[in-house]
Design a protein around this motif. Structure first.
Motif, PDB file in Angstrom:
ATOM      1  N   ALA A   1       5.942   0.495  16.871  1.00 20.85           N
ATOM      2  CA  ALA A   1       5.261   0.880  18.118  1.00 20.85           C
ATOM      3  C   ALA A   1       3.956   1.603  17.805  1.00 20.85           C
ATOM      4  CB  ALA A   1       6.176   1.765  18.959  1.00 20.85           C
ATOM      5  N   GLU A   2       3.989   2.501  16.827  1.00 20.13           N
ATOM      6  CA  GLU A   2       2.788   3.272  16.498  1.00 20.13           C
ATOM      7  C   GLU A   2       1.720   2.388  15.845  1.00 20.13           C
ATOM      8  OE1 GLU A   2       1.858   5.952  17.593  1.00 20.13           O
ATOM      9  OE2 GLU A   2       0.243   6.628  16.252  1.00 20.13           O
ATOM     10  N   ILE A   3       2.150   1.507  14.939  1.00 18.02           N
ATOM     11  CA  ILE A   3       1.178   0.594  14.304  1.00 18.02           C
ATOM     12  C   ILE A   3       0.489  -0.244  15.388  1.00 18.02           C
ATOM     13  CG2 ILE A   3       0.875  -1.393  12.762  1.00 18.02           C
ATOM     14  CD1 ILE A   3       3.247  -0.322  11.094  1.00 18.02           C
ATOM     15  N   CYS A   4       1.274  -0.752  16.329  1.00 18.35           N
ATOM     16  CA  CYS A   4       0.715  -1.601  17.395  1.00 18.35           C
ATOM     17  C   CYS A   4      -0.210  -0.814  18.316  1.00 18.35           C
ATOM     18  CB  CYS A   4       1.833  -2.247  18.210  1.00 18.35           C
ATOM     19  SG  CYS A   4       2.714  -3.505  17.288  1.00 18.35           S
ATOM     20  N   ARG A   5       0.001   0.497  18.409  1.00 19.10           N
ATOM     21  CA  ARG A   5      -0.870   1.331  19.232  1.00 19.10           C
ATOM     22  C   ARG A   5      -2.204   1.577  18.513  1.00 19.10           C
ATOM     23  NH1 ARG A   5      -2.565   5.937  20.200  1.00 19.10           N
ATOM     24  NH2 ARG A   5      -1.735   6.858  18.293  1.00 19.10           N
ATOM     25  N   VAL A   6      -2.118   1.792  17.191  1.00 19.08           N
ATOM     26  CA  VAL A   6      -3.329   2.108  16.406  1.00 19.08           C
ATOM     27  C   VAL A   6      -4.227   0.874  16.254  1.00 19.08           C
ATOM     28  CG1 VAL A   6      -4.152   2.853  14.121  1.00 19.08           C
ATOM     29  CG2 VAL A   6      -2.154   3.962  15.137  1.00 19.08           C
ATOM     30  N   VAL A   7      -3.594  -0.287  16.037  1.00 18.41           N
ATOM     31  CA  VAL A   7      -4.377  -1.517  15.789  1.00 18.41           C
ATOM     32  C   VAL A   7      -4.125  -2.511  16.925  1.00 18.41           C
ATOM     33  CG1 VAL A   7      -4.778  -3.425  14.175  1.00 18.41           C
ATOM     34  CG2 VAL A   7      -4.178  -1.163  13.298  1.00 18.41           C
ATOM     35  N   PRO A   8      -5.145  -2.833  17.711  1.00 19.10           N
ATOM     36  CA  PRO A   8      -4.940  -3.762  18.827  1.00 19.10           C
ATOM     37  C   PRO A   8      -4.734  -5.216  18.398  1.00 19.10           C
ATOM     38  CG  PRO A   8      -7.139  -2.718  18.923  1.00 19.10           C
ATOM     39  CD  PRO A   8      -6.488  -2.238  17.670  1.00 19.10           C
ATOM     40  N   GLY A   9      -5.195  -5.560  17.194  1.00 18.89           N
ATOM     41  CA  GLY A   9      -5.065  -6.945  16.708  1.00 18.89           C
ATOM     42  C   GLY A   9      -3.631  -7.269  16.336  1.00 18.89           C
ATOM     43  N   PRO A  10      -3.390  -8.497  15.854  1.00 22.92           N
ATOM     44  CA  PRO A  10      -2.027  -8.925  15.554  1.00 22.92           C
ATOM     45  C   PRO A  10      -1.356  -8.053  14.489  1.00 22.92           C
ATOM     46  CG  PRO A  10      -3.551 -10.774  15.444  1.00 22.92           C
ATOM     47  CD  PRO A  10      -4.382  -9.539  15.591  1.00 22.92           C
ATOM     48  N   VAL A  11      -0.094  -7.687  14.753  1.00 26.53           N
ATOM     49  CA  VAL A  11       0.713  -6.906  13.805  1.00 26.53           C
ATOM     50  C   VAL A  11       1.935  -7.761  13.471  1.00 26.53           C
ATOM     51  CG1 VAL A  11       2.124  -4.829  13.502  1.00 26.53           C
ATOM     52  CG2 VAL A  11      -0.078  -4.678  14.717  1.00 26.53           C
TER      53      VAL A  11
ATOM     54  N   ALA B   1      -7.877   2.931   7.418  1.00 27.61           N
ATOM     55  CA  ALA B   1      -8.618   1.655   7.400  1.00 27.61           C
ATOM     56  C   ALA B   1      -9.149   1.325   8.795  1.00 27.61           C
ATOM     57  CB  ALA B   1      -7.722   0.530   6.884  1.00 27.61           C
ATOM     58  N   ALA B   2      -8.382   1.647   9.838  1.00 27.39           N
ATOM     59  CA  ALA B   2      -8.844   1.391  11.213  1.00 27.39           C
ATOM     60  C   ALA B   2     -10.120   2.188  11.477  1.00 27.39           C
ATOM     61  CB  ALA B   2      -7.760   1.745  12.220  1.00 27.39           C
ATOM     62  N   GLY B   3     -10.191   3.398  10.898  1.00 24.16           N
ATOM     63  CA  GLY B   3     -11.365   4.252  11.076  1.00 24.16           C
ATOM     64  C   GLY B   3     -12.620   3.682  10.427  1.00 24.16           C
ATOM     65  N   TRP B   4     -12.462   2.812   9.468  1.00 25.80           N
ATOM     66  CA  TRP B   4     -13.636   2.197   8.816  1.00 25.80           C
ATOM     67  C   TRP B   4     -14.278   1.133   9.708  1.00 25.80           C
ATOM     68  CZ3 TRP B   4     -10.488   1.006   3.760  1.00 25.80           C
ATOM     69  CH2 TRP B   4     -10.231   2.212   3.094  1.00 25.80           C
ATOM     70  N   GLY B   5     -13.570   0.726  10.753  1.00 22.06           N
ATOM     71  CA  GLY B   5     -14.155  -0.222  11.709  1.00 22.06           C
ATOM     72  C   GLY B   5     -14.132  -1.676  11.256  1.00 22.06           C
ATOM     73  N   ILE B   6     -13.292  -1.992  10.262  1.00 25.68           N
ATOM     74  CA  ILE B   6     -13.290  -3.380   9.774  1.00 25.68           C
ATOM     75  C   ILE B   6     -11.908  -4.037   9.901  1.00 25.68           C
ATOM     76  CG2 ILE B   6     -15.231  -3.252   8.151  1.00 25.68           C
ATOM     77  CD1 ILE B   6     -11.993  -2.984   6.513  1.00 25.68           C
ATOM     78  N   LEU B   7     -11.011  -3.352  10.581  1.00 30.47           N
ATOM     79  CA  LEU B   7      -9.619  -3.826  10.565  1.00 30.47           C
ATOM     80  C   LEU B   7      -9.313  -4.696  11.787  1.00 30.47           C
ATOM     81  CD1 LEU B   7      -7.216  -3.502   8.699  1.00 30.47           C
ATOM     82  CD2 LEU B   7      -6.441  -1.612  10.120  1.00 30.47           C
ATOM     83  N   ASP B   8      -8.806  -5.918  11.527  1.00 29.35           N
ATOM     84  CA  ASP B   8      -8.509  -6.852  12.621  1.00 29.35           C
ATOM     85  C   ASP B   8      -7.017  -7.019  12.873  1.00 29.35           C
ATOM     86  OD1 ASP B   8     -11.295  -7.833  13.084  1.00 29.35           O
ATOM     87  OD2 ASP B   8     -11.103  -8.434  10.990  1.00 29.35           O
ATOM     88  N   GLY B   9      -6.167  -6.540  11.966  1.00 22.87           N
ATOM     89  CA  GLY B   9      -4.732  -6.726  12.150  1.00 22.87           C
ATOM     90  C   GLY B   9      -3.957  -6.109  10.993  1.00 22.87           C
ATOM     91  N   VAL B  10      -2.628  -6.247  11.076  1.00 24.22           N
ATOM     92  CA  VAL B  10      -1.728  -5.651  10.073  1.00 24.22           C
ATOM     93  C   VAL B  10      -0.644  -6.677   9.738  1.00 24.22           C
ATOM     94  CG1 VAL B  10      -0.085  -3.763   9.619  1.00 24.22           C
ATOM     95  CG2 VAL B  10      -2.085  -3.343  11.072  1.00 24.22           C
ATOM     96  N   THR B  11      -0.271  -6.717   8.459  1.00 24.64           N
ATOM     97  CA  THR B  11       0.930  -7.474   8.095  1.00 24.64           C
ATOM     98  C   THR B  11       1.900  -6.531   7.403  1.00 24.64           C
ATOM     99  OG1 THR B  11      -0.110  -8.195   6.009  1.00 24.64           O
ATOM    100  CG2 THR B  11      -0.174  -9.740   7.854  1.00 24.64           C
ATOM    101  N   THR B  12       3.174  -6.667   7.774  1.00 23.79           N
ATOM    102  CA  THR B  12       4.220  -5.895   7.094  1.00 23.79           C
ATOM    103  C   THR B  12       5.249  -6.894   6.580  1.00 23.79           C
ATOM    104  OG1 THR B  12       5.708  -5.657   9.001  1.00 23.79           O
ATOM    105  CG2 THR B  12       3.912  -4.057   8.821  1.00 23.79           C
ATOM    106  N   ASN B  13       6.163  -6.402   5.784  1.00 24.08           N
ATOM    107  CA  ASN B  13       7.326  -7.201   5.390  1.00 24.08           C
ATOM    108  C   ASN B  13       8.466  -6.224   5.128  1.00 24.08           C
ATOM    109  OD1 ASN B  13       7.199  -6.282   2.640  1.00 24.08           O
ATOM    110  ND2 ASN B  13       5.650  -7.828   2.182  1.00 24.08           N
ATOM    111  N   PRO B  14       9.696  -6.687   4.920  1.00 26.76           N
ATOM    112  CA  PRO B  14      10.820  -5.757   4.753  1.00 26.76           C
ATOM    113  C   PRO B  14      10.615  -4.782   3.592  1.00 26.76           C
ATOM    114  CG  PRO B  14      11.643  -7.944   5.246  1.00 26.76           C
ATOM    115  CD  PRO B  14      10.157  -8.091   5.038  1.00 26.76           C
ATOM    116  N   THR B  15       9.998  -5.228   2.517  1.00 22.49           N
ATOM    117  CA  THR B  15       9.759  -4.348   1.364  1.00 22.49           C
ATOM    118  C   THR B  15       8.815  -3.213   1.751  1.00 22.49           C
ATOM    119  OG1 THR B  15       9.979  -6.271  -0.077  1.00 22.49           O
ATOM    120  CG2 THR B  15       8.944  -4.315  -1.039  1.00 22.49           C
ATOM    121  N   LEU B  16       7.750  -3.549   2.469  1.00 30.29           N
ATOM    122  CA  LEU B  16       6.767  -2.528   2.866  1.00 30.29           C
ATOM    123  C   LEU B  16       7.377  -1.547   3.869  1.00 30.29           C
ATOM    124  CD1 LEU B  16       3.638  -4.870   3.239  1.00 30.29           C
ATOM    125  CD2 LEU B  16       4.067  -3.226   1.391  1.00 30.29           C
ATOM    126  N   VAL B  17       8.184  -2.049   4.810  1.00 34.35           N
ATOM    127  CA  VAL B  17       8.819  -1.179   5.809  1.00 34.35           C
ATOM    128  C   VAL B  17       9.794  -0.225   5.126  1.00 34.35           C
ATOM    129  CG1 VAL B  17      10.433  -1.166   7.775  1.00 34.35           C
ATOM    130  CG2 VAL B  17       8.501  -2.765   7.749  1.00 34.35           C
TER     131      VAL B  17
END
Ligand code: G3P
Length: 214
Positions: A44-54, A16-32
């Motif tokens: 750490a890796e998610i925060c490196r890939v996406v500069p917006g709020p994680v 999704a980051a490669g599509w150029g439209i991604l501003d951030g990420v949300t996770t939760n315990p279920t997704l993790v």
């Protein structure tokens, strides 16, 4: 409208980051819990890939432990937002964390009253869960509309993240209402691309191009 992706899956996030439209990420315990990577490495890796709020979620339930957990999570990367469920204890913690400059995403919001409390406490993001309201036959988008009106009335700084999105129509309705952010599962993001007339149109253009004099 900003697009966040609602997943902890690195492949989906990178795509999704490669599509150029991604501003951030949300996770939760279920997704993790669906991922095989250790939590700290994953974040750490998610925060490196996406500069917006994680967004990563606190699981403590008392204000003191929530604050301590949130500080630890926020120290993992500069773009972390700490998700805290809307409870009395969560609200107390939110005020303390907001004063320290830590971004709080108030989660599991199901009423306008809860959203108002979160904004008053200094939350940076407020996440109404639309799909889960639809699941119990309550119109989730009515909640988004009310929250946006209240935030506009008082010029609250908090941004509304429309969460628990289940299909493209939810995304469109969030945009029509002027919601600040939609956090969208990968499968729904992919569906936003598709229209059969686009596919038919490309097919026809390619066939016609094959007959063109070049
Ligand atoms: O961002 C919140 C979201 O992960 C919840 O979605 O589909 O479990 O209600 P869902």
């Amino acid at each position: 409208m900003k697009f966040f992706i609602d997943t902890a899956n690195l492949e989906e996030i990178r795509e999704a980051a490669g599509w150029g439209i991604l501003d951030g990420v949300t996770t939760n315990p279920t997704l993790v819990a669906r991922e095989k990577t250790a939590f700290a490495d994953l974040v750490a890796e998610i925060c490196r890939v996406v500069p917006g709020p994680v967004s990563v979620e606190c699981v403590a339930s008392e204000a003191g432990p929530i604050v301590e957990e949130a500080r630890r999570l926020a120290a993992m990367a500069p773009n972390i937002a700490v998700k805290i469920p809307l409870t009395r204890e969560g609200l107390k913690a939110t005020r303390t964390l907001a004063q320290e400059g830590i971004k709080v995403n108030t989660t599991l919001v199901f009423s306008t009253a809860q959203a108002l409390l979160a904004a008053k406490a200094g939350s940076r993001f407020v996440s109404p869960f639309i799909g889960r309201l639809d699941d119990i036959s309550q119109e989730g988008m009515d909640l988004v509309r009310e929250i946006l009106t209240v935030f506009e009335n008082y010029r609250f700084q908090a941004e509304v993240i429309v969460a628990s999105i289940r299909h493209p129509r939810h995304v469109i309705e969030a945009a029509l209402l002027g919601a600040h952010i939609a956090t969208v599962p990968f499968a729904v993001l992919e569906k936003l691309f598709h229209h059969p007339l686009t596919d038919i149109g490309i097919d026809k253009f390619l066939k016609d191009w094959g007959r063109a004099v070049k």
